[in-house]
Scaffold this active site. Structure first.
Site, mmCIF file in Angstrom:
data_model
loop_
_atom_site.group_PDB
_atom_site.id
_atom_site.type_symbol
_atom_site.label_atom_id
_atom_site.label_comp_id
_atom_site.label_asym_id
_atom_site.label_seq_id
_atom_site.Cartn_x
_atom_site.Cartn_y
_atom_site.Cartn_z
ATOM 1 N N HIS A 21 6.347 7.283 -9.101
ATOM 2 C CA HIS A 21 4.952 7.218 -8.681
ATOM 3 C C HIS A 21 4.379 8.636 -8.632
ATOM 4 O O HIS A 21 5.042 9.567 -8.164
ATOM 5 C CB HIS A 21 4.832 6.648 -7.260
ATOM 6 N N CYS A 29 7.279 2.796 -0.779
ATOM 7 C CA CYS A 29 7.618 3.877 -1.711
ATOM 8 C C CYS A 29 6.563 4.989 -1.765
ATOM 9 O O CYS A 29 6.895 6.178 -1.725
ATOM 10 C CB CYS A 29 7.860 3.309 -3.107
#
Ligand code: A2P
Length: 332
Positions: free
Chosen positions: A237, A130
């Protein structure tokens, strides 16, 4: 338009659930859906596109059915065991785990960055980590324009990156429950450890960012270092990225490149406190870039702040976009 039989392996999990949602939202042409998970979930009903489907147990025989594509997100061990079985039976596997990412026979693909690598797939395609995916979307236009010598990644990663249990650990921790999932409590804390440590003192997550970046950009000469930190945020994130270029650049050139790059939203108006934020990136498919400023400590350097929904662009959306790219490139 042709439609395809699609399996989602890990359909009851954090990423698997999102894969189902993204397949429906982005209108991937699904003919039949085959949700799969562990024995524990076999028989459970899940919803896809307003219709109910029964989850089947992941077994070798499950791939004897007429399945074109399988999106795997059920952990590395499960992928290691079942992806080759599916691939051998003619299913194209798009694998979200780290099991095959560094295998030289397996393309590691971010569709905005290296879709051409799909052309040499042998039925297994790896979805990058990710944190790597969002960094690649942000760095590729700059890599092409100015060349990159060195990258320093510092990440601030959401708890959903470690699945349902990681999410629940923050929820419970905020209520005062003991955190039995993380090495230390994640509530009201920042943990400079994501995954386990390797022999060189870096965590596996940090080494993924280093190795996967080199593989995706096909550049082993790139010098990269990373610090990955888990923070008490549910989704998205955030990353501070420091880049040293080979060539000279202007900030206007960078902003102009970003305004033309697919999958990127430029949010950079410091006077108005406008920059990417995790809470705004949640449930979006784009990568948000801002705080673009010169690094005055080197000749040709910049700092960036890059944010994306780790479960969508960092996992489910990227996997579904790979499926679309396979269709566009007539590879399926
Ligand atoms: P299950 O719900 O049956 O355990 P998350 O990372 O969010 O916890 O999700 C993990 C996903 O991977 C779930 O769908 C889980 O199914 C699935 N999974 C875990 N282990 C296996 C296994 N051995 N075989 C098939 N699916 C598995």
């Amino acid at each position: 338009m042709k439609s395809y039989n699609v399996a989602v392996v890990g359909a009851t999990g954090m990423v698997g659930q999102k894969m189902l949602q993204v397949l429906a939202e982005l209108k991937f042409p699904v003919k039949n859906l085959f949700p799969m998970a562990s024995k524990r979930s076999a028989g459970k009903e899940i919803l896809y596109n307003g219709k109910t489907y029964v989850v089947e147990e992941l077994r070798d025989e499950a791939f004897d059915q007429d399945i074109d594509i399988a999106l795997f997100s059920a952990g590395g061990d499960t992928s290691q065991r079942f992806s080759p079985v599916a691939a051998a039976k003619g299913v194209i596997v798009i694998d979200n785990s780290s099991a095959f990412r560094m295998d030289p026979t397996v393309p590691l693909v971010v569709p905005e960055v290296n879709p051409e690598d799909l052309d040499w797939h042998k039925n297994i395609i790896a979805n990058p980590n990710c944190s790597t995916i969002q960094a690649m979307v942000a760095l590729k236009p700059l890599y092409d324009a100015f060349g990159i010598k060195r990258i320093i990644f510092s990440t601030y990663q959401a708890v959903s990156g470690s699945g349902m249990k990681g999410y629940a650990a923050l929820e419970g921790g905020i209520k005062g429950e003991k955190d039995t999932f993380n090495p230390h409590p994640i509530a009201y804390n920042c943990l400079p450890q994501i995954d386990t440590f390797t022999d060189n003192g870096y965590t596996k997550e940090e080494m993924k960012m280093v190795n996967e970046t080199q593989k995706i950009l096909h550049d082993d000469s790139l010098r990269i270092t990373a610090t990955a930190v888990r923070v008490p945020v549910y989704y998205a994130h955030s990353e501070s990225i420091n880049v040293e270029f080979k060539k000279e650049f202007t900030l206007d050139e960078i902003k102009s490149l970003y305004s033309k790059s697919p999958g990127i939203v430029l949010q950079d108006d410091p006077e108005k406190s406008i920059y990417p934020l995790a809470i705004n990136a949640e449930n979006r498919d784009e990568v948000f870039v801002g705080r673009i400023r010169r690094d005055y400590s080197v000749d040709n350097g910049i700092n960036l702040w890059v944010v994306a929904d780790n479960i969508r662009k960092g996992a489910a959306t990227n996997a579904v976009q790979i499926a679309f790219a396979l269709v566009e490139r007539h590879l399926i």
